[in-house]
Design a protein around this motif. Structure first.
Motif, short mmCIF file in Angstrom:
data_model
loop_
_atom_site.label_atom_id
_atom_site.label_comp_id
_atom_site.label_asym_id
_atom_site.label_seq_id
_atom_site.Cartn_x
_atom_site.Cartn_y
_atom_site.Cartn_z
N ASN A 37 0.80 -1.22 0.00
CA ASN A 37 0.00 0.00 0.00
C ASN A 37 0.84 1.27 0.00
OD1 ASN A 37 -2.19 1.86 1.71
ND2 ASN A 37 -3.03 0.38 0.27
N ALA A 38 2.03 1.22 0.58
CA ALA A 38 2.88 2.41 0.68
C ALA A 38 3.30 2.90 -0.71
CB ALA A 38 4.10 2.09 1.52
N PHE A 39 3.49 1.97 -1.66
CA PHE A 39 4.06 2.36 -2.97
C PHE A 39 3.09 2.17 -4.13
CE2 PHE A 39 7.32 0.32 -0.26
CZ PHE A 39 7.98 1.47 0.10
N LYS A 40 1.82 1.89 -3.83
CA LYS A 40 0.84 1.62 -4.89
C LYS A 40 0.80 2.77 -5.92
CE LYS A 40 -4.18 1.05 -5.14
NZ LYS A 40 -5.39 0.99 -4.34
N GLY A 41 1.06 2.46 -7.19
CA GLY A 41 0.96 3.46 -8.27
C GLY A 41 2.10 4.48 -8.30
N LYS A 42 3.18 4.19 -7.58
CA LYS A 42 4.29 5.17 -7.44
C LYS A 42 4.88 5.57 -8.79
CE LYS A 42 8.85 5.46 -5.29
NZ LYS A 42 8.99 6.41 -4.22
N GLU A 43 5.11 4.57 -9.66
CA GLU A 43 5.78 4.86 -10.94
C GLU A 43 4.94 5.78 -11.81
OE1 GLU A 43 7.48 1.82 -13.97
OE2 GLU A 43 7.92 1.14 -11.93
N LYS A 44 3.66 5.43 -11.93
CA LYS A 44 2.73 6.24 -12.74
C LYS A 44 2.73 7.68 -12.24
CE LYS A 44 -1.83 6.40 -11.35
NZ LYS A 44 -3.24 6.04 -11.16
N THR A 45 2.66 7.86 -10.92
CA THR A 45 2.54 9.21 -10.36
C THR A 45 3.83 10.00 -10.53
OG1 THR A 45 0.73 8.80 -8.89
CG2 THR A 45 2.27 10.49 -8.19
N ALA A 49 3.88 13.55 -12.18
CA ALA A 49 4.34 14.71 -11.39
C ALA A 49 5.50 15.41 -12.10
CB ALA A 49 4.75 14.27 -9.99
N ALA A 50 6.44 14.61 -12.64
CA ALA A 50 7.61 15.20 -13.31
C ALA A 50 7.17 16.03 -14.51
CB ALA A 50 8.57 14.10 -13.74
N SER A 51 6.11 15.57 -15.20
CA SER A 51 5.68 16.29 -16.41
C SER A 51 4.97 17.60 -16.08
CB SER A 51 4.75 15.39 -17.25
OG SER A 51 3.50 15.29 -16.59
N LYS A 52 4.50 17.77 -14.85
CA LYS A 52 3.74 18.97 -14.46
C LYS A 52 4.52 19.92 -13.56
CE LYS A 52 -0.60 18.52 -12.94
NZ LYS A 52 -1.51 19.06 -13.94
N ALA A 53 5.63 19.44 -12.98
CA ALA A 53 6.23 20.14 -11.84
C ALA A 53 6.77 21.53 -12.17
CB ALA A 53 7.34 19.28 -11.25
N ILE A 54 6.53 22.46 -11.25
CA ILE A 54 7.12 23.81 -11.33
C ILE A 54 7.78 24.09 -9.98
CG2 ILE A 54 5.48 24.66 -13.06
CD1 ILE A 54 3.88 26.01 -10.84
N SER A 228 0.22 6.73 -5.70
CA SER A 228 -0.64 7.54 -6.58
C SER A 228 -1.88 8.08 -5.87
CB SER A 228 -1.04 6.74 -7.82
OG SER A 228 -1.86 5.65 -7.44
N ALA A 229 -1.91 8.06 -4.54
CA ALA A 229 -3.13 8.49 -3.83
C ALA A 229 -3.53 9.93 -4.20
CB ALA A 229 -2.93 8.37 -2.32
N TYR A 230 -2.57 10.84 -4.20
CA TYR A 230 -2.92 12.25 -4.47
C TYR A 230 -3.42 12.41 -5.91
CZ TYR A 230 -2.65 17.31 -4.88
OH TYR A 230 -2.96 18.63 -5.10
N GLN A 231 -2.71 11.80 -6.85
CA GLN A 231 -3.13 11.90 -8.25
C GLN A 231 -4.53 11.29 -8.43
OE1 GLN A 231 -0.70 9.64 -10.99
NE2 GLN A 231 -1.77 10.46 -12.79
#
Ligand SMILES: C[S@@+](CC[C@H](N)C(=O)[O-])C[C@H]1O[C@@H](n2cnc3c(N)ncnc32)[C@H](O)[C@@H]1O
Length: 256
Positions: A37-45, A49-54, A228-231
């Motif tokens: 549960n700690a890392f679920k969806g980590k790669e996708k997110t 995140a990298a594509s949007k980050a400012i 990926s919880a936040y996404q």
């Protein structure tokens, strides 16, 4: 202290605190059957995140229309005091959030009620309190006791005494603290989420606080690249979020 000795010490400390038994049960499940549960969806997110980050500076300008540059010089004295306190603190706690983002979120909303999860040394608390003291608002914070290190007394160690009158600190796990906080305040201007980083813990708390965040309020979550919880939360609610890259991690922030 070896890892086994640390786990044992934490377990014994929990046993002495019946008010923390619900969290002990959750921790056992989290560290055994629910480990993934700690890392679920980590790669996708992380690629999202990298594509949007400012940068933090760009986000504060874009969302709040404020230039953050004067924060460090305006508060040089208190920041120096707090850095000294952190150095003197005998135990090591979690890393600080992005102070300017939190401070200017409070300024932008003219915040009266702010909620944060995860206090540790109290850097994020300090940022919110520096703004709240101007208008007599209240910061409601939730943090688990530091059982393994006998560190209870050091939570919030960097916050100067004169700012503490605007602060209510709830010393339980979020699942117990948040209902107690909601009994005191039913709406909030700003959230800073920086506590339980597991997928399920985030999803539960995000929903609870989002429902109580005022329209125009600011939602901030630290370490959104852990899973990926936040996404997923943003997508589920149709939220257009900003992502900030800050000291090797990603922070999510949006105005409701
Ligand atoms: C990264 S630190 C917080 C740093 C802080 N926001 C700052 O800017 O200085 C994370 C904190 O969350 C707390 N925490 C972790 N899980 C929690 C839970 N389920 N409920 C409440 N607090 C929790 C830890 O005790 C720790 O102090």
């Amino acid at each position: 202290m070896s890892e086994i000795a640390r786990v044992l010490k934490t377990f014994v400390a929990y046993l002495k605190r019946p008010d923390l038994y619900p969290e002990l049960g959750r921790k056992i499940i989290k560290n055994t059957v629910n480990r993934g549960n700690a890392f679920k969806g980590k790669e996708k997110t992380n690629s999202w995140a990298a594509s949007k980050a400012i940068s933090q500076k760009e986000a504060i300008s874009k969302l709040f229309g404020i230039d953050m540059d004067s924060f460090k010089s305006n508060y040089a004295e208190v920041l120096k005091y707090s850095e000294q306190r952190e150095k003197e603190c005998p135990i090591k706690m979690g890393d600080p959030g992005a102070l300017e983002l939190i401070y200017y979120a409070c300024e932008f909303t003219n915040a009266k009620n702010v909620i944060e999860t995860g206090v540790a040394y109290g850097w994020s608390s300090l940022a919110a309190l520096l703004s709240l003291e101007k208008r007599g608002g209240t910061l409601y914070s939730s943090d688990m006791p530091y059982l393994a290190q006998d560190g209870d007394q050091y939570v919030g160690y960097v916050v100067p005494e004169n700012l503490k009158s605007n602060w209510k600190l709830f010393r339980f796990a979020d699942k117990e603290s948040l209902p107690k906080i909601f009994a005191e305040s039913s709406t909030f201007d700003v959230l800073h989420y920086d506590s339980d980083k597991a997928y399920n813990g985030r999803m539960w708390a995000y929903d609870e606080v989002y429902n109580r965040l005022k329209l125009g309020g600011v939602f901030i979550s630290d370490d959104i690249g852990d899973n990926s919880a936040y996404q997923d939360f943003c997508e589920k609610n149709g939220i257009e979020t900003t992502v900030v890259e800050y000291e090797g991690k990603y922070i999510g922030v949006f105005v409701k």
